[in-house]
Scaffold this motif. Structure first.
Motif, PDB file in Angstrom:
ATOM      1  N   ALA A 251       0.846  -1.196   0.000  1.00 10.21           N
ATOM      2  CA  ALA A 251       0.000   0.000   0.000  1.00 10.21           C
ATOM      3  C   ALA A 251       0.876   1.238   0.000  1.00 10.21           C
ATOM      4  N   LYS A 252       0.322   2.324  -0.513  1.00  6.26           N
ATOM      5  CA  LYS A 252       1.016   3.612  -0.509  1.00  6.26           C
ATOM      6  C   LYS A 252       0.714   4.355   0.795  1.00  6.26           C
ATOM      7  N   THR A 254      -0.425   7.208   1.048  1.00 11.46           N
ATOM      8  CA  THR A 254      -1.615   8.048   0.888  1.00 11.46           C
ATOM      9  C   THR A 254      -2.909   7.256   0.833  1.00 11.46           C
ATOM     10  N   ASP A 255      -2.813   5.920   0.848  1.00 14.76           N
ATOM     11  CA  ASP A 255      -4.065   5.146   0.749  1.00 14.76           C
ATOM     12  C   ASP A 255      -4.041   3.835   1.524  1.00 14.76           C
ATOM     13  N   TYR A 256      -3.114   3.668   2.465  1.00 17.22           N
ATOM     14  CA  TYR A 256      -3.078   2.410   3.214  1.00 17.22           C
ATOM     15  C   TYR A 256      -4.401   2.254   3.977  1.00 17.22           C
ATOM     16  N   PRO A 257      -4.879   1.017   4.090  1.00 17.42           N
ATOM     17  CA  PRO A 257      -6.171   0.788   4.740  1.00 17.42           C
ATOM     18  C   PRO A 257      -6.074   0.805   6.256  1.00 17.42           C
ATOM     19  N   HIS A 282      -3.720  11.727   5.185  1.00 18.75           N
ATOM     20  CA  HIS A 282      -4.168  10.336   5.309  1.00 18.75           C
ATOM     21  C   HIS A 282      -3.833   9.770   6.685  1.00 18.75           C
ATOM     22  N   SER A 286      -6.360   8.265   9.656  1.00 17.59           N
ATOM     23  CA  SER A 286      -6.218   6.870  10.080  1.00 17.59           C
ATOM     24  C   SER A 286      -5.982   6.719  11.579  1.00 17.59           C
TER      25      SER A 286
END
Length: 372
Positions: A251-252, A254-257, A282, A286
């Motif tokens: 994942a990046k 800027t978009d990790y879950p 991000h 989170s």
């Protein structure tokens, strides 16, 4: 006395014979030449440090004491003629000690600690391994200097990935658990009680594994956009016996879950990213409301003149060939490895963080704490 200084008069005479017309301060020239010869010797010897590491020469010297070239060659399954030349280079550089009476070579305990012990907080060979990737990338960087293009992390030579992990792991062994986490407000207590942790830009997972071993009640997830690194991190976590407490995902930043993390860590990677402000936004989303973001970055002042130091020289070199190209490959702003605390603070605050401080520092790192 310096080597060049011993030959100052001869060098000066040769310069005059060449008819050099410009005003040259001979003392300044000799001082620079002495420095440059030292640099050239260090650069030429970098490959030999890697040989000593990969062939087990340092480890054998550390374990076996003083040896002749033949004895070291026999112990390591190598050829005496090559080993003899390698030992003389290492002795000339002060990495190995030579006794002219016994004709034997030894690794002093201080050098052994830095060159042969993989778990030492000052283990050096990984750094040489990582830096060797810059030579491999030279043709690409020549083109990049002309075009302004970037070079993605995954496009670098493979020596960078393992070398970076081995070099930084030494720093984490020496500082992460002993001083960095304790310097954060309330984080160590949360980790001991059981926290949800994200290690973003985890690479081969050295930092994630160290934390998982130290805090068995917490759950960790490592994120990295480089698939080969994630696969290797999974293998290492399993081998370390913490595979049940760590998951690794591609994942990046800027978009990790995931949501509601108690603790998010970035180790020596925020400056590599294309849009650090978007990353900050991000991370902010989170985290729990009382969560903490730890940002470990190369030590740097806010002005160039503050960074014209031996560590700064290393960081600017790595930044030129690794960090800036990585960011530019993402069409990024390329803040570089010597961005400084003020620049980083502004980018973090753009993400919504209202509390920011320098929690602690080492000669090589800034440890920054950001909270909502």
């Amino acid at each position: 006395m310096d080597f060049i200084a011993c030959h100052k008069n001869r060098w000066s005479d040769n310069i005059r014979k060449e008819g050099v017309s410009m005003d040259i301060d001979q003392d300044k020239l000799m001082a620079f030449m002495n420095k440059a010869v030292g640099d050239l010797g260090a650069a030429a010897s970098a490959a030999l440090v890697m040989l000593g590491d990969k062939l087990g020469l340092y480890k054998a010297l550390a374990a076996g004491g003083a040896m002749t070239p033949a004895e070291l060659a026999k112990k390591t399954g190598t050829v005496e003629r090559y080993v003899r030349e390698w030992l003389n280079n290492q002795a000339a550089g002060g990495y190995v000690a030579y006794d002219p009476k016994t004709k034997k070579y030894a690794l002093p305990p201080e050098q052994a600690f830095a060159l042969s012990d993989e778990n030492s907080p000052v283990f050096l060979p990984g750094g040489f391994q990582a830096m060797s990737s810059m030579i491999h990338s030279l043709p690409k960087m020549i083109e990049n200097f002309k075009t302004g293009k970037g070079l993605d992390w995954g496009e670098q030579h493979e020596s960078l990935f393992e070398g970076t992990e081995r070099f930084f792991r030494a720093n984490y062994i020496g500082n992460l658990l002993a001083s960095w986490i304790p310097a954060l407000d309330g984080v160590e207590a949360k980790l001991k009680a059981g926290a949800k942790v994200a290690d973003v830009g985890c690479g081969l997972g050295a930092s994630t594994i160290l934390m998982a071993k130290a805090f068995p009640k917490s759950q960790f997830v490592g994120f990295d956009f480089h698939k080969p690194s994630i696969e290797k991190a999974k293998e290492r976590a399993k081998a370390a016996g913490v595979g049940d407490r760590i998951s690794f995902e591609i994942a990046k930043a800027t978009d990790y879950p995931g949501k509601d993390f108690d603790f998010v860590c970035f180790f020596d990677c925020l400056h590599d990213m294309g849009d650090p402000a978007a990353v900050s936004r991000h991370v902010f989303q989170s985290l729990k409301k009382d969560g903490t973001w730890m940002i470990v970055e190369p030590f740097a002042g806010d002005a160039v003149e503050e960074n014209l130091t031996p560590p700064g020289r290393i960081f600017y070199a790595a930044s030129t060939c690794i960090c800036v190209p990585a960011s530019l490959s993402q069409n990024g702003i390329a803040i570089g490895a010597q961005a400084g605390e003020a620049k980083l603070k502004g980018l973090v605050q753009e993400g919504g963080f209202t509390r920011f401080r320098r929690a602690t520092e080492t000669p090589f790192n800034l440890v920054l704490e950001a909270r909502p």
